[in-house]
Design an enzyme around this catalytic site. Structure first.
Site, mmCIF file in Angstrom:
data_model
loop_
_atom_site.group_PDB
_atom_site.id
_atom_site.type_symbol
_atom_site.label_atom_id
_atom_site.label_comp_id
_atom_site.label_asym_id
_atom_site.label_seq_id
_atom_site.Cartn_x
_atom_site.Cartn_y
_atom_site.Cartn_z
ATOM 1 N N HIS A 50 2.025 4.957 4.272
ATOM 2 C CA HIS A 50 1.194 5.554 3.226
ATOM 3 C C HIS A 50 1.632 6.987 2.938
ATOM 4 O O HIS A 50 1.752 7.389 1.776
ATOM 5 C CB HIS A 50 -0.273 5.550 3.658
ATOM 6 C CG HIS A 50 -0.855 4.181 3.786
ATOM 7 N ND1 HIS A 50 -2.112 3.950 4.323
ATOM 8 C CD2 HIS A 50 -0.366 2.965 3.457
ATOM 9 C CE1 HIS A 50 -2.366 2.661 4.302
ATOM 10 N NE2 HIS A 50 -1.312 2.033 3.789
ATOM 11 N N SER A 102 0.806 -1.220 0.000
ATOM 12 C CA SER A 102 0.000 0.000 0.000
ATOM 13 C C SER A 102 0.840 1.271 0.000
ATOM 14 O O SER A 102 0.426 2.293 -0.554
ATOM 15 C CB SER A 102 -0.973 0.009 1.187
ATOM 16 O OG SER A 102 -0.286 -0.195 2.403
#
Length: 239
Positions: A184, A130
């Site tokens: 992230h 991610s």
């Protein structure tokens, strides 16, 4: 041999290759665990052996984990969600930027994401693609900003929708426990910055300066990938 070279040149897709690698690694880690221990998630010990971003080991010099962690996932849901996101965003980036640029962004932003996670949670444990996926989103966001006042062809993507997707995912990451939002953010910021260097395939010819930068970035991505693979192999054989 020539037919194989032609097939790879025309049909090879890094998005599908990364999805395949992530899926195979997950099955290798998960299947023995589900049969032997009945665990519904991946075995944490196996994840560490296969290169999870584990702060204590990174502190000991196992920096290759900053690369390999991007290809590991902790559960079926984790894998499916990330691979679907990669399938949609990755194919889009490969189509408009080229395979090598996609590969470069994925690897470099993935490394930055892992390093950011390590810095802010240096004794923690993290896995997942991610961070690199956020890097691809950062790349697209930078491109949508660049194309408003430049000669670059406008990408078929709405900046407002892109910003909304990014914000919703970041808020989700802060609300739901167990999500490594620092990874992230690290991936997003690094992808955004690289987006001002990387250009689409339809852009005008790059200057020698920009071409040199992109060659250096690609070389770094290749070196990091090889380093991560060698580190993983040596680690597996040492156990």
């Amino acid at each position: 041999m020539n037919q194989l070279k032609y097939f790879l040149k025309v049909n090879f897709n890094f998005t599908y290759a990364i999805i395949a690698i992530c899926t195979v690694l997950f099955l290798i880690v998960w299947i023995p665990y589900i049969f032997l221990a009945g665990g519904i998630d991946a075995n944490p010990v196996s994840l560490v052996n296969f290169g999870a971003n584990f702060g204590s080991f990174v502190q000991m010099g196992e920096y290759w984990r900053l690369i390999t962690a991007n290809f590991l996932h902790g559960s079926v849901l984790h894998l499916v969600f990330n691979m679907y996101s990669l399938y949609t965003i990755g194919n889009f980036v490969e189509s408009y930027f080229s395979r090598t640029k996609f590969f470069t962004i994925f690897i470099l932003t993935g490394v930055v994401a892992s390093f950011t996670s390590y810095i802010f949670n240096n004794t923690g444990f993290s896995v997942g693609a991610s961070g690199a996926i956020f890097g691809l989103l950062g790349l697209l966001l930078a491109q949508t900003i660049k194309t408003q006042n430049s000669y670059l062809p406008e990408l078929p993507i709405d900046k407002r929708n892109l910003i909304l997707i990014i914000l919703l995912n970041l808020v989700f990451g802060f609300i739901v426990p167990g999500i490594d939002n620092m990874a992230h953010i690290g991936g997003l910021v690094s992808g955004f910055l690289l987006g001002f260097v990387i250009k689409t395939e339809n852009s005008e010819i790059d200057s020698k300066y920009n071409s040199l930068i992109k060659k250096i970035l690609l070389a770094l991505a290749v070196v990091f990938s090889v380093y991560g693979f060698i580190g993983l192999i040596l680690n597996l054989f040492s156990h």
